[in-house]
Design a protein around this motif. Sequence first.
Motif, short mmCIF file in Angstrom:
data_model
loop_
_atom_site.label_atom_id
_atom_site.label_comp_id
_atom_site.label_asym_id
_atom_site.label_seq_id
_atom_site.Cartn_x
_atom_site.Cartn_y
_atom_site.Cartn_z
N THR A 3 0.85 -1.20 0.00
CA THR A 3 0.00 0.00 0.00
C THR A 3 0.88 1.24 0.00
OG1 THR A 3 -0.03 0.05 2.42
CG2 THR A 3 -1.89 -1.02 1.34
N PHE A 4 0.38 2.30 -0.59
CA PHE A 4 1.03 3.60 -0.40
C PHE A 4 0.53 4.15 0.93
CE2 PHE A 4 2.12 3.04 -4.71
CZ PHE A 4 3.13 3.94 -5.01
N SER A 5 1.36 4.94 1.59
CA SER A 5 0.96 5.45 2.90
C SER A 5 -0.13 6.49 2.76
CB SER A 5 2.16 6.07 3.62
OG SER A 5 2.51 7.27 2.99
N LYS A 6 -0.93 6.62 3.80
CA LYS A 6 -1.98 7.64 3.85
C LYS A 6 -1.39 9.02 3.55
CE LYS A 6 -5.54 9.39 6.89
NZ LYS A 6 -6.01 9.59 8.25
N ASN A 7 -0.21 9.26 4.10
CA ASN A 7 0.46 10.54 3.89
C ASN A 7 0.65 10.83 2.40
OD1 ASN A 7 1.94 12.82 5.18
ND2 ASN A 7 3.68 11.96 4.08
N GLU A 8 1.18 9.85 1.66
CA GLU A 8 1.42 10.05 0.22
C GLU A 8 0.11 10.21 -0.55
OE1 GLU A 8 4.32 10.69 -1.16
OE2 GLU A 8 5.12 10.54 0.86
N ILE A 9 -0.89 9.43 -0.16
CA ILE A 9 -2.16 9.47 -0.89
C ILE A 9 -2.84 10.81 -0.66
CG2 ILE A 9 -4.46 8.43 -1.03
CD1 ILE A 9 -3.02 5.72 -0.31
N GLN A 10 -2.81 11.27 0.60
CA GLN A 10 -3.47 12.54 0.89
C GLN A 10 -2.77 13.72 0.23
OE1 GLN A 10 -4.61 13.09 4.97
NE2 GLN A 10 -6.40 11.88 4.46
N LYS A 11 -1.46 13.61 0.05
CA LYS A 11 -0.75 14.69 -0.63
C LYS A 11 -1.43 15.03 -1.95
CE LYS A 11 4.10 14.13 0.79
NZ LYS A 11 5.38 13.55 0.34
#
Lengths: 414, 414
Positions: free
Chosen positions: A296-304
């Motif tokens: 998974t990509f991290s929530k941090n990267e996705i939210q960016k």
Amino acid sequence: PFDNQPIAKPTNRRYVPPTSQRKSRTVSEFLKEINWLHASLLLTTPVIAVYGMMSVSLTWKTFVWTFIYYHMTGMGITVGYHRLYSHRSYKATLPIRILLLLFGAGAIEGSCRWWSRDHRAHHRYTDTDKDPYSAHSGFFWSHFGWLMMKQDPSKIGRSNIEDLNADKWVMWQHRNYLPIAFFFGFVFPTLVAGLGWDDWMGGYFYAGVLRLVTVHHSTFFVNSLAHFIGDTPYDDNHSPKDSIITAILTFGEGYHNFHHEFPTDYRNAYSTFGYDPSKWAIKLMELLGLVYDLNTFSKNEIQKGMIQMRQKNVEQLKQVIHWGTAIESLPEMTEEDFDAQCKQGKKYIIIDSIVLDVETFIDEHPGGVSYIKMGLGKDATKMFRGEVYGHSNAANNLISQFRIARFISKEKNN
Amino acid sequence: PFDNQPIAKPTNRRYVPPTSQRKSRTVSEFLKEINWLHASLLLTTPVIAVYGMMSVSLTWKTFVWTFIYYHMTGMGITVGYHRLYSHRSYKATLPIRILLLLFGAGAIEGSCRWWSRDHRAHHRYTDTDKDPYSAHSGFFWSHFGWLMMKQDPSKIGRSNIEDLNADKWVMWQHRNYLPIAFFFGFVFPTLVAGLGWDDWMGGYFYAGVLRLVTVHHSTFFVNSLAHFIGDTPYDDNHSPKDSIITAILTFGEGYHNFHHEFPTDYRNAYSTFGYDPSKWAIKLMELLGLVYDLNTFSKNEIQKGMIQMRQKNVEQLKQVIHWGTAIESLPEMTEEDFDAQCKQGKKYIIIDSIVLDVETFIDEHPGGVSYIKMGLGKDATKMFRGEVYGHSNAANNLISQFRIARFISKEKNN
Ligand code: HEM
Ligand code: HEM
Ligand SMILES: [Fe+2]
Ligand SMILES: [Fe+2]
Ligand SMILES: [Fe+2]
Ligand SMILES: [Fe+2]
């Protein structure tokens, strides 16, 4: 720190003229370019399915089996060909890998090796003429037009499939593709219904052919519909879109804007409430110990990406709004000047050291004429900000429309 | 120009301690403070309504009449007391003004003059202790607790009602309020059903009392529910909220965040698809030539607030994201240094003159190990931006996590 994050301006996206503007072919040239194997498979199966539906009645058991086998072979593509082999978004134990290759073949969409090669090229060259099923060539082309024409290998983008070439089961499926596909496309679904509850005809026409046609178009929608309808919450430079409608039609592959940004994430629906049965199947298999290392990509990267898109939308909206004359470009007005003008009857008021001409607004003032008149000819900043009434954000926005000058008080002047 | 628009920080909002922290009263003090007229009206009418529903059967005609009269008196409040008289959001011809005053009185919520005075104070002092029905004092208080206690005139904020004092019909209704309210609250609905289809009991209990109770609570929701549930698309410094649920319960007054920002707009639902029958009624009357000068805030002004709120949300979201080490605070790394480290096996890569340590990422690289290895020990900016592959916005975001130094090339160094 945000400003360090440039929105990517990809440089390998080329302009592709719409189909109508491309050089036309003669009929015989056109016929030569047709891939007759694909075209006849794709065009005759729907006819056979309709014939079967009209001549063979559907039993309850065969209906359920068709429904199940639709998901088994459809997910052979989405869970197997796509998320496991094209994107390596998780790892699978050998039995699962073999099952996915077998049922994936039952969807009759080519070998896993061939499918993944094109799919990786699609990701690498999305929307360009190196994309084997570029959405810029139209809905029909990206849906299955591209399959019915011969591929020009010199035109299609290259992609790296070293890993697949090194996988012996993928190569085994590739080499024996035709018999495997024929068996799992037609023989196996017929056998189950025939041996199981003696419905050979139903097994063939419903679980075999009709199921094949629906799996075909379900999965083709990932290349067509998923690039045409929906939202672009992560990036709007390219065509992939997020849509629940596409998701329902494609075993969950409808969150395609997310998928093109985060292709090695085993999920397509990032939200827990998104419809993504392929994701659920992978998760379930993980719980059963059959697959592992879900990526998974991290929530941090996705939210960016999500935040940048919202920011972009806000910036675009801001452009169309009239925010009033910029303060820097206002003329100056001295206190003497201001007083003189007010004496002559001008309806001026000062807020935040800016002279506002409220002539047209006095009668419209929501707080009544008498209140706003209290501020005429004066610095009304304090009245406006709470001494009399703490005006709303809307009122604070509104005053910018009345700006006429920057106020220079005597003290400053001296 | 946007930065010239400060988000209002109102200064007249005072801290109101929650009810539980306020000084407690003795029972006899409490009883003395009760407004017995209001309290008995509000507490006995529901009992009478329930009694009526159990003992009188509802005919179809009376049901329709009750439904109609519910809207007539409810909108007497929302279209009349509220949007016309409290906020002067449009102008009405004399017959309409009189009808609104009569049917508004039928909702038995006080005279229009008294109602508007409190309502203007509510807008001016929203959420403070000068607000007669401050949401900060709790749901129950703002709903109808405030009505059941005696008002302390010294505490409630002042508001300007010169215009109402100068309106002879408003003053006539104010002076003759009790008989008018009694007639339109109970007598008129009974007469219509009695004379019309001989259902005197039904007219009294359903169109009279039950209708009154529902109108009461529908309109009270504007002060309670509308300050408690929903979104804040225009301003979130104060309690008013937009909610379709509240709108359905209150003849369209549920877009209360909008309304507190744009109180003199005749609309509450700004969107065409919002539920706002009071707006529709005003618009219809305009088409019939019965009302005129409908006041609206411009799309420009309304969108300003909406955009600012979205901007604020985006800014808040940005705060919780980790954007990588700021470029300014990275150490410098010379070309010699870079080359030496790479020779020792470090997995460094340069993009945009920043040295990235991709050691942990190589195996995870969605494009495969071999591609990213092509960039090791080099300036891979061009490969990354299109020569090999035009990476997504997500990839452009991701690289910031790997920053370790600013690259100083030999040329610059000399
Ligand atoms: C250019 C100057 C002004 C503008 C654009 C303006 C605008 C507004 C607006 C839009 C409202 C509606 C409520 C809100 O948005 O907060 C309002 C209400 C009000 N204004 Fe002003 N105003 C101005 C000057 C003043 C001054 C100088 C005073 C007092 C000396 C004043 C007193 C009030 C009061 C008491 C209300 C509340 C009335 C109510 O909600 O019932 N305004 N004004
Ligand atoms: C820190 C450096 C790098 C990062 C963080 C990175 C990240 C990514 C990511 C997230 C993707 C998925 C698709 C996308 O988001 O666009 C991707 C795909 C890809 N990357 Fe990289 N990459 C890096 C360096 C490189 C380099 C140096 C090359 C080539 C020399 C390269 C070649 C590719 C290719 C060809 C793909 C497409 C594969 C496909 O979609 O099938 N990457 N990379
Ligand atoms: Fe795609
Ligand atoms: Fe994909
Ligand atoms: Fe309110
Ligand atoms: Fe209001």
